[in-house]
Scaffold this active site. Structure first.
Site, mmCIF file in Angstrom:
data_model
loop_
_atom_site.group_PDB
_atom_site.id
_atom_site.type_symbol
_atom_site.label_atom_id
_atom_site.label_comp_id
_atom_site.label_asym_id
_atom_site.label_seq_id
_atom_site.Cartn_x
_atom_site.Cartn_y
_atom_site.Cartn_z
ATOM 1 N N LYS A 31 0.821 -1.213 0.000
ATOM 2 C CA LYS A 31 0.000 0.000 0.000
ATOM 3 C C LYS A 31 0.859 1.269 0.000
ATOM 4 O O LYS A 31 0.503 2.256 -0.649
ATOM 5 C CB LYS A 31 -0.958 0.004 1.181
ATOM 6 C CG LYS A 31 -0.332 0.276 2.537
ATOM 7 C CD LYS A 31 -1.373 0.400 3.621
ATOM 8 C CE LYS A 31 -0.713 0.677 4.957
ATOM 9 N NZ LYS A 31 0.014 1.958 4.996
ATOM 10 N N THR A 32 1.981 1.252 0.738
ATOM 11 C CA THR A 32 2.821 2.453 0.782
ATOM 12 C C THR A 32 3.352 2.783 -0.607
ATOM 13 O O THR A 32 3.399 3.951 -1.016
ATOM 14 C CB THR A 32 3.991 2.257 1.766
ATOM 15 O OG1 THR A 32 3.471 1.932 3.048
ATOM 16 C CG2 THR A 32 4.825 3.526 1.867
ATOM 17 N N ASP A 214 -3.931 7.858 4.087
ATOM 18 C CA ASP A 214 -3.428 6.510 4.381
ATOM 19 C C ASP A 214 -4.103 5.979 5.642
ATOM 20 O O ASP A 214 -4.543 6.760 6.501
ATOM 21 C CB ASP A 214 -1.909 6.577 4.584
ATOM 22 C CG ASP A 214 -1.284 5.199 4.669
ATOM 23 O OD1 ASP A 214 -1.921 4.215 4.258
ATOM 24 O OD2 ASP A 214 -0.144 5.113 5.163
ATOM 25 N N GLU A 215 -4.205 4.665 5.761
ATOM 26 C CA GLU A 215 -4.808 4.006 6.933
ATOM 27 C C GLU A 215 -6.209 4.568 7.205
ATOM 28 O O GLU A 215 -6.563 4.903 8.338
ATOM 29 C CB GLU A 215 -3.912 4.184 8.174
ATOM 30 C CG GLU A 215 -2.506 3.666 8.025
ATOM 31 C CD GLU A 215 -2.407 2.144 8.047
ATOM 32 O OE1 GLU A 215 -3.465 1.461 8.048
ATOM 33 O OE2 GLU A 215 -1.274 1.623 8.059
ATOM 34 N N GLN A 245 -8.119 -4.662 9.022
ATOM 35 C CA GLN A 245 -7.089 -4.277 9.981
ATOM 36 C C GLN A 245 -7.539 -3.087 10.841
ATOM 37 O O GLN A 245 -6.705 -2.366 11.386
ATOM 38 C CB GLN A 245 -5.779 -3.949 9.263
ATOM 39 C CG GLN A 245 -5.177 -5.143 8.529
ATOM 40 C CD GLN A 245 -3.795 -4.850 7.981
ATOM 41 O OE1 GLN A 245 -2.812 -4.754 8.712
ATOM 42 N NE2 GLN A 245 -3.712 -4.706 6.665
ATOM 43 N N ARG A 593 1.456 -11.046 10.306
ATOM 44 C CA ARG A 593 2.799 -10.508 10.553
ATOM 45 C C ARG A 593 3.865 -11.532 10.158
ATOM 46 O O ARG A 593 5.049 -11.199 10.057
ATOM 47 C CB ARG A 593 2.997 -10.151 12.024
ATOM 48 C CG ARG A 593 2.065 -9.107 12.638
ATOM 49 C CD ARG A 593 1.971 -7.862 11.832
ATOM 50 N NE ARG A 593 0.834 -7.902 10.936
ATOM 51 C CZ ARG A 593 0.650 -7.090 9.902
ATOM 52 N NH1 ARG A 593 1.555 -6.190 9.613
ATOM 53 N NH2 ARG A 593 -0.433 -7.181 9.150
#
Length: 708
Positions: A31-32, A214-215, A245, A593
């Site tokens: 995503k970044t 973002d987020e 998330q 993770r």
């Protein structure tokens, strides 16, 4: 994958024209990079002036990374786009336009310490007719409303505690106005209010024609309104997030913001990033299977770019110690090549057993989001009491506890004690014992000295006949240490209470193994374990952290422990479907993770609040298909209606007006109840101030029987 190295979904999102866009970016889907490439596309390909881009995120680190990567991508030294946190953008707006709200542009920002100091004064000034609350609790209550762009109404005041909070709401905002100050919530609330004005909104929307966030799943109501009021003018709003998330509702995050994006912004395009570049297929399939049981999601299925990988492992331990030994042994076997490993747990208190097992193994470890267990202030305080009782000449321990909790002995008095001890070649304990008749002390100070000597004498006299856990209870009860932690102004006072409870469990476990009368052996064992902390060498350190702290991180080998009902999902969530769904998302975050292997574990019984308790295996484990588990699915542990070593709560006795005792909050009275059986919930006002909703079937709750 195309020539640019982007997959088709990433490329489609990056190159979309004007309009609204929602990018559902699954864990590990890059995503970044999508945000950076979108900025590069707008500036480099479409010729957009970078100053017209507003990119908002949640941390300064993330904002800095976004700026730097975009600048490098464009071959520039710096990027002129406005990239920063919501709070920094809010401050930027207020410095320009807060006067339109009748406030001065020279306002002061009250940080957390300033807020606490102010609220302490306000709490002290409350009339005695109101229920006492802590400054931290009051600020959290106030913040909840402010983040929702609301003010409390009569309907929000349900009990006497809420009445106190409502009174403090008025006094707090009056004080902020007198000080010409704003708090951190105001950095969002006031800009959202300013942007409701058509002229102000148009001016900022003309400056920032392209808004990127973002987020997005972590936005609260105020942040949502800032984004909406800017984006709906230009029609360009590009948000990236993952509803699976969304794990911060307790901070004010509202999952509806991302779930209802297409409704709020008609004509929006939705892009799903479903190729994961972090984890193996086995890990992703297991995580997908768990989160698929949630109803509040937009839906996507992660696929691995790395191949099948090893099956998910599961270990059902007999108890918490067995679980820790198994995990540490497995870590040793898997990290011999220098790969990284992490132990993820739901609550900070769970770390203690794994720290002890790692110390015994001589392994290095780090704790993220908190101190090592035996370095926590709460543990060191309580240990100092036990050490001072066992050894009257332990001046280091005595110095630590002489005024903890506060007992009217200021720094000048303590300095006087230490000077006398040096001059008379006596222990500090002996000088303090003689100070019971010191005329230089205040009345409160002399009473404090007497109380301190009394608790140490009691523990010293009983140390050969009582267990360590019983001695610890004498200390906690006589010093009211639980209340001291609860009234602390530290942000993590709830974690402090968890640490106290886990230390109780540590002492009880030692007593179970060694029997009563073992205080000296207990202190010696801890001293040796602490010394071993520096003995570990070689290999990467093992990382210990909560599931919440793990978001955004990744490790070669992940061990998700304590997969039990009441832990994950946490007992606080079990009475509401929304709570269980957020716990399921938290489990999903923890599982994703892992890069190479994922191991899940639970214990048939573990020490909770100093007592052995049997727990059912987590429902989340049972949602994983057996085919994904190495060795198949183990038989479920025997269901337990209650707890070993703890009598079941008498549900019939849980009624309005009944007094009960809770292991964390102490004694209180039931104000009212709702539900029945396993769904029975009680709202309890505790003597120490807080009012809590308690799920009776999952709480260490006992009815107080008054002696006649």
């Amino acid at each position: 994958m195309n020539e640019s190295g982007l997959n088709d979904a990433q490329l489609a999102a990056i190159t979309q024209g004007d309009g609204y866009a929602l990018v559902l970016a699954g864990a590990g889907s890059g995503k970044t990079r999508v945000i950076v490439e979108r900025i590069a596309h707008l500036v480099g390909e479409r010729g957009v002036n970078a100053r017209e881009i507003l990119a908002l995120t949640f941390t300064n680190k993330a904002a800095g990374e976004m700026r730097d990567r975009a600048a490098r991508r464009l071959g520039r030294d710096r990027l002129d786009a406005w990239a920063g946190t919501f709070h920094s953008f809010g401050l930027w707006v207020l410095r320009r336009d807060i006067d339109k709200l009748g406030r001065k542009k020279s306002f002061t920002i009250f940080d957390d310490a300033d807020q606490i100091a102010l609220m302490k004064q306000l709490v002290k000034g409350l009339p005695s007719t109101l229920v006492q609350v802590t400054p931290r609790e009051a600020l959290q209550w106030i913040s909840r409303f402010k983040q929702d762009l609301a003010a409390p109404t009569k309907d929000d005041v349900e009990d006497e505690t809420d009445e106190t909070f409502a009174e403090l709401w008025d006094r707090y905002h009056g004080a902020l106005a007198r000080h010409d100050a704003v708090d951190f919530d105001d950095l969002l609330v006031l800009p959202a209010k300013l942007l409701s004005d058509d002229a102000v909104r148009k001016r900022y929307a003309d400056r920032f024609r392209f808004v990127m966030i973002d987020e997005y799943q972590d936005t609260n109501r105020a942040q949502y309104m800032i984004a909406k009021r800017l984006g709906e003018v230009s029609g360009n709003l590009f948000v990236v997030g993952d509803e699976d998330q969304s794990i911060y509702s307790w901070r004010g995050a509202d999952i509806r913001n991302i779930l209802e994006f297409e409704r709020d912004f008609p004509g929006a395009n939705t892009f799903r990033l479903e190729i994961n570049y972090r984890s193996t297929a086995a890990i992703l399939d297991a995580a997908n299977a768990v989160v698929a049981h949630n109803t509040k999601r937009l839906g996507k299925t992660l696929r691995s770019a790395l191949g099948e990988g090893a099956p998910i492992k599961y270990h059902e331990a007999e108890n918490g110690d067995d679980e820790a030994r198994y995990v540490v042994d497995a870590i040793s076997a898997r990290t011999s090549d220098g790969s990284s490993a992490a132990v993820l747990y739901r609550t900070n208190g769970q770390a203690r057993l794994f720290e002890e097992a790692l110390r015994r193994k001589g392994a290095r470890y780090v704790v993220i989001g908190g101190q090592k267990f035996y370095e926590r202030k709460e543990v060191r305080d309580l240990l100092a009491y036990l050490r001072a009782a066992a050894n009257a000449r332990d001046d280091v321990a005595m110095r630590r506890i002489v005024n903890v909790p506060a007992r009217g002995l200021g720094s000048a008095a303590v300095a006087r004690f230490e000077s006398r001890a040096t001059n008379q070649n006596e222990s500090l304990a002996q000088i303090i014992r003689d100070a019971e008749h010191d005329d230089e002390l205040t009345s409160r100070g002399r009473q404090g000295v007497t109380a301190l000597v009394d608790v140490l004498d009691t523990v010293a006299a009983d140390r050969f006949t009582l267990g360590v856990a019983e001695l610890l209870e004498i200390v906690i009860e006589r010093t009211q240490y639980d209340e001291y932690v609860r009234k602390s102004d530290e942000k993590d006072f709830r974690t402090g209470l968890e640490v106290v409870e886990e230390f109780r469990s540590s002492c009880a476990a030692f007593d179970k193994r060694e029997g009563p009368g073992g205080l000296e052996a207990f202190l010696q064992e801890l001293a040796l374990m602490t010394d071993m902390d520096a003995a570990g060498s070689g290999g990467a350190p093992v990382t210990l952290l909560t599931c919440h702290s793990a978001k955004g991180l990744e490790f070669d080998h992940v061990f998700l422990v304590g997969l039990e009902e009441g832990l994950l999902p946490h007992s606080n969530s079990l009475d509401e479907d929304d709570g269980v769904e957020e716990e399921r998302r938290l489990c999903y975050v923890a599982m994703t993770r892992a890069r190479k292997t994922l191991t899940l574990s639970s214990a048939r019984e573990r020490m909770v609040f100093g007592r052995t308790q049997a727990n059912d295996r987590s429902r989340f484990f049972d949602e994983i298909p057996a085919a994904l588990l190495g060795g198949g699915r183990a038989k479920p542990a025997a269901k337990s209606a209650g707890s070993a070593g703890r009598p079941e709560t008498d549900l019939e006795a849980i009624k309005m007006g009944v007094r009960v005792h809770h292991a964390k909050f102490g004694e209180g009275v039931i104000m009212y109840t709702s539900g029945s059986g396993k769904k029975l919930k009680a709202r309890i006002r505790f003597n120490t101030g807080p009012t809590r909703n308690i799920m009776v079937s999952h709480a260490p709750l006992e009815v107080v029987r008054r002696k006649r």
